[in-house]
Motif scaffolding. Structure first.
Motif, PDB file in Angstrom:
ATOM      1  N   ILE A 119       0.836  -1.203   0.000  1.00  0.00           N
ATOM      2  CA  ILE A 119       0.000   0.000   0.000  1.00  0.00           C
ATOM      3  C   ILE A 119       0.874   1.257   0.000  1.00  0.00           C
ATOM      4  CG2 ILE A 119      -1.685   1.326   1.342  1.00  0.00           C
ATOM      5  CD1 ILE A 119      -2.796  -1.487   2.205  1.00  0.00           C
ATOM      6  N   GLN A 167      -5.737   1.632   2.183  1.00  0.00           N
ATOM      7  CA  GLN A 167      -5.953   1.354   0.762  1.00  0.00           C
ATOM      8  C   GLN A 167      -7.211   2.050   0.241  1.00  0.00           C
ATOM      9  OE1 GLN A 167      -4.523   0.983  -1.954  1.00  0.00           O
ATOM     10  NE2 GLN A 167      -4.067  -1.194  -2.052  1.00  0.00           N
ATOM     11  N   ARG A 177       3.802   5.712  -5.559  1.00  0.00           N
ATOM     12  CA  ARG A 177       3.683   5.726  -7.018  1.00  0.00           C
ATOM     13  C   ARG A 177       2.649   6.759  -7.467  1.00  0.00           C
ATOM     14  NH1 ARG A 177       4.635   0.444  -7.163  1.00  0.00           N
ATOM     15  NH2 ARG A 177       2.491  -0.114  -6.715  1.00  0.00           N
ATOM     16  N   ALA A 178       1.530   6.801  -6.778  1.00  0.00           N
ATOM     17  CA  ALA A 178       0.437   7.700  -7.175  1.00  0.00           C
ATOM     18  C   ALA A 178       0.736   9.151  -6.848  1.00  0.00           C
ATOM     19  CB  ALA A 178      -0.856   7.263  -6.503  1.00  0.00           C
ATOM     20  N   GLN A 207       3.814   1.555  -1.240  1.00  0.00           N
ATOM     21  CA  GLN A 207       4.369   1.681  -2.594  1.00  0.00           C
ATOM     22  C   GLN A 207       3.324   2.241  -3.559  1.00  0.00           C
ATOM     23  OE1 GLN A 207       7.547   1.557  -3.540  1.00  0.00           O
ATOM     24  NE2 GLN A 207       7.876   1.306  -1.352  1.00  0.00           N
ATOM     25  N   ASP A 208       2.065   1.787  -3.420  1.00  0.00           N
ATOM     26  CA  ASP A 208       0.982   2.332  -4.247  1.00  0.00           C
ATOM     27  C   ASP A 208       0.847   3.835  -4.033  1.00  0.00           C
ATOM     28  OD1 ASP A 208       0.368  -0.169  -5.255  1.00  0.00           O
ATOM     29  OD2 ASP A 208      -1.458  -0.423  -4.049  1.00  0.00           O
ATOM     30  N   LYS A 262      -7.262   5.564  -2.275  1.00  0.00           N
ATOM     31  CA  LYS A 262      -7.941   5.519  -3.576  1.00  0.00           C
ATOM     32  C   LYS A 262      -8.987   6.625  -3.679  1.00  0.00           C
ATOM     33  CE  LYS A 262      -7.129   0.745  -4.782  1.00  0.00           C
ATOM     34  NZ  LYS A 262      -7.703  -0.562  -5.101  1.00  0.00           N
TER      35      LYS A 262
END
Length: 183
Positions: free
Chosen positions: A20, A46, A26-27, A22-23, A50
């Protein structure tokens, strides 16, 4: 971010927490904001990140107007971290420095555009009266359209959640300079 939460060490993170984080990196490119609090509950993190990515980058509002809604929220919740993160973005996106300053000190701003005035008035109405009276609702709905108005309310809601998280856990960017905020 500085925080009163316990510091999570990389070697103690679960695989889910690492994925999460890393997500999020990245975003967004960094972990400023509430993410280091939310990661204590990976599933919450998470879903929250989002929703945040949509509210920040994918609504039909230009970023300048989203940032205005975020500043209205930061001032209402007296969230220094939210202010410190978003005021520079708002200015870079073209918000008038005097408008930003007026919101910072709690003065009623003079607006350059109807869209800025409407975002401010919708936010103030929601925060002060917990409702939007019919005349303002009709004006905002006619100006933005229902879809964008729904997204605007989502921005106010999401960034209230962010402000509560930042305030509760006393989170501040570790690189923040001291500025005089009225909150």
């Amino acid at each position: 971010m500085k925080s009163r939460l316990s510091m999570l060490e990389q070697e103690n993170l679960s695989a889910e927490q690492c994925a999460i984080l890393q997500d999020i990196k990245r975003a967004r490119g960094d972990l400023k904001g509430p993410f280091l609090a939310w990661i204590h509950s990976p599933e919450l993190a998470q879903h929250s990140q989002k929703l945040g990515a949509f509210c920040r980058y994918h609504t039909k509002l230009p970023l300048r107007l989203s940032e205005l809604a975020i500043l209205v929220t930061a001032a209402w919740w007296q969230s220094q971290a939210e202010w410190l993160i978003h005021a520079p973005i708002a200015l870079a996106e073209g918000l008038d420095p005097q408008l930003v300053e007026d919101i910072r000190v709690g003065a009623i701003p003079c607006f350059n555009t109807d869209e800025e005035r409407l975002i401010y008035e919708v936010g103030q109405s929601l925060y002060q009266r917990k409702r939007i009276e019919q005349t303002l609702y009709k004006e905002a709905s006619a100006y933005f359209g229902e879809s964008v108005l729904v997204e605007l309310i989502g921005i106010f809601g999401y960034y209230s959640y962010v402000a509560m998280t930042l305030n509760c856990f006393e989170m501040l960017p570790s690189d923040s300079e001291h500025i005089d905020l009225p909150f």
